[in-house]
Design a protein around this motif. Structure first.
Motif, PDB file in Angstrom:
ATOM      1  N   ARG A 132       0.838  -1.193   0.000  1.00 55.64           N
ATOM      2  CA  ARG A 132       0.000   0.000   0.000  1.00 55.64           C
ATOM      3  C   ARG A 132       0.878   1.250   0.000  1.00 55.64           C
ATOM      4  N   TYR A 133       0.262   2.367  -0.306  1.00 55.89           N
ATOM      5  CA  TYR A 133       0.954   3.656  -0.269  1.00 55.89           C
ATOM      6  C   TYR A 133       0.333   4.531   0.796  1.00 55.89           C
ATOM      7  N   GLN A 134       1.130   5.465   1.308  1.00 53.71           N
ATOM      8  CA  GLN A 134       0.686   6.380   2.364  1.00 53.71           C
ATOM      9  C   GLN A 134       1.236   7.765   2.057  1.00 53.71           C
ATOM     10  N   LYS A 135       0.354   8.733   1.948  1.00 52.83           N
ATOM     11  CA  LYS A 135       0.783  10.101   1.631  1.00 52.83           C
ATOM     12  C   LYS A 135       1.451  10.729   2.847  1.00 52.83           C
ATOM     13  N   LYS A 136       2.579  11.396   2.613  1.00 53.93           N
ATOM     14  CA  LYS A 136       3.292  12.040   3.692  1.00 53.93           C
ATOM     15  C   LYS A 136       2.563  13.307   4.149  1.00 53.93           C
ATOM     16  N   TYR A 171       5.041  10.085  -1.184  1.00 55.67           N
ATOM     17  CA  TYR A 171       4.375   8.909  -0.640  1.00 55.67           C
ATOM     18  C   TYR A 171       5.393   7.944  -0.029  1.00 55.67           C
ATOM     19  N   ARG A 172       4.923   7.179   0.941  1.00 53.82           N
ATOM     20  CA  ARG A 172       5.643   6.013   1.428  1.00 53.82           C
ATOM     21  C   ARG A 172       4.990   4.777   0.830  1.00 53.82           C
ATOM     22  N   PHE A 173       5.817   3.786   0.503  1.00 56.33           N
ATOM     23  CA  PHE A 173       5.295   2.542  -0.038  1.00 56.33           C
ATOM     24  C   PHE A 173       5.630   1.416   0.935  1.00 56.33           C
ATOM     25  N   PRO A 208      -3.380   7.401 -11.605  1.00 55.18           N
ATOM     26  CA  PRO A 208      -3.089   6.165 -12.343  1.00 55.18           C
ATOM     27  C   PRO A 208      -1.747   5.557 -11.956  1.00 55.18           C
ATOM     28  N   ALA A 209      -0.765   6.404 -11.645  1.00 52.79           N
ATOM     29  CA  ALA A 209       0.549   5.888 -11.249  1.00 52.79           C
ATOM     30  C   ALA A 209       0.453   5.080  -9.966  1.00 52.79           C
ATOM     31  N   GLU A 214       0.353  -0.240  -7.143  1.00 50.05           N
ATOM     32  CA  GLU A 214      -0.308  -1.301  -6.393  1.00 50.05           C
ATOM     33  C   GLU A 214      -0.354  -2.600  -7.192  1.00 50.05           C
ATOM     34  N   LYS A 215      -0.686  -2.488  -8.464  1.00 53.45           N
ATOM     35  CA  LYS A 215      -0.795  -3.683  -9.296  1.00 53.45           C
ATOM     36  C   LYS A 215       0.572  -4.331  -9.520  1.00 53.45           C
ATOM     37  N   THR A 216       1.578  -3.510  -9.817  1.00 56.29           N
ATOM     38  CA  THR A 216       2.901  -4.038 -10.137  1.00 56.29           C
ATOM     39  C   THR A 216       3.592  -4.624  -8.920  1.00 56.29           C
TER      40      THR A 216
END
Length: 257
Positions: A132-136, A171-173, A208-209, A214-216
């Motif tokens: 998942r990603y998390q916005k800083k 973002y943090r991944f 979209p990025a 997430e998909k990749t």
């Protein structure tokens, strides 16, 4: 004199990881890199002022590099080396057909066992639970940008090599994953994962990025096969950090007739 007694020397190693740049009071803007030497031994190469290297020295993942090193005075981790950047050269690259066999001997499934053995770097096979990603926080991101900009302005006063300002990732991944030790989670510090986000954002837009990330990294990589390159924190030796993600196809075992 055995190798473990050496205080300095030369080495050749295959680069596996470049963490995203950080700014510190002592070394300025640096990148922490992890590599396996030609004997399969882990090396932590730090500090590397990667963006200030000459173009012919800017190595990539799978490049084989040669360099002189010395043991650091302020880092007691077994694998840590201080690199003499003036001696660094790229002498080759590991072919894709050679990568599986080269990495095989380094792959582990337990961080607890690696820590008990005194090691602070590991190539970990995991079962990915979630990506998942998390916005800083905006204030945090502004503070990061200010550190890089302040350092760049100082260096530009005394250095003829002008750099493009570094843009911290907004973002943090994060990965949540399972090992032999149980479930773990952490933020991925791989410079390549941040660079992928920026490249796709420019090409397709931010939303979209993020969906593609997430998909990749959350679906395709775990399905096809991937490893996490792990390293312990310099101050908290029992805390493992995700230094990078390495795609490696799963090996299909052949039946013996």
């Amino acid at each position: 004199m055995v190798e473990s007694d050496l205080k300095s020397g030369e080495a050749e190693a295959i680069v596996l990881i470049k963490a995203a740049p950080q700014v510190g009071l002592k070394h300025g803007e640096t990148v922490c890199c992890a590599a396996l030497d030609i004997y399969g031994k882990w090396l932590r190469l730090y500090p590397v002022s990667f963006r200030y290297l000459d173009e012919g020295k800017k190595f990539s993942r799978w490049d084989r590099i040669h360099f002189r090193w010395r043991l650091p005075n302020d880092d007691r981790r077994l694998e840590s080396r201080r690199v003499d950047q003036d001696t660094l050269s790229i002498v080759g690259s590991l072919k894709q057909s050679e990568r599986q066999s080269f990495l095989d001997r380094a792959i582990v499934t337990s961080l607890d066992r690696e820590r008990q053995a005194g090691r602070s770097l590991a190539l970990l096979r995991v079962e990915v639970r979630d990506f998942r990603y998390q916005k800083k926080n905006p204030d945090e991101l502004l503070a990061e940008k200010a550190k890089f900009e302040s350092l760049r302005a100082q260096r530009d006063m005394f250095n003829s090599k002008k750099l493009i300002p570094y843009e911290p990732c907004p973002y943090r991944f994060k990965y949540r994953y399972k090992t032999d030790d149980g479930d773990r989670e952490g933020t991925c510090q791989d410079w390549e994962i941040e660079a992928t986000f920026f490249r796709w954002s420019r090409e397709y837009g931010e939303k979209p990025a993020l969906e593609m990330m997430e998909k990749t990294f959350g679906e395709e990589y775990p399905h096809k096969g991937m490893l996490l390159a792990m390293g312990t924190h310099s101050v908290y030796p029992d805390r493992w950090l995700i230094n990078g993600v390495i795609r490696l196809d799963r090996i299909q075992q052949m039946s013996l007739l």
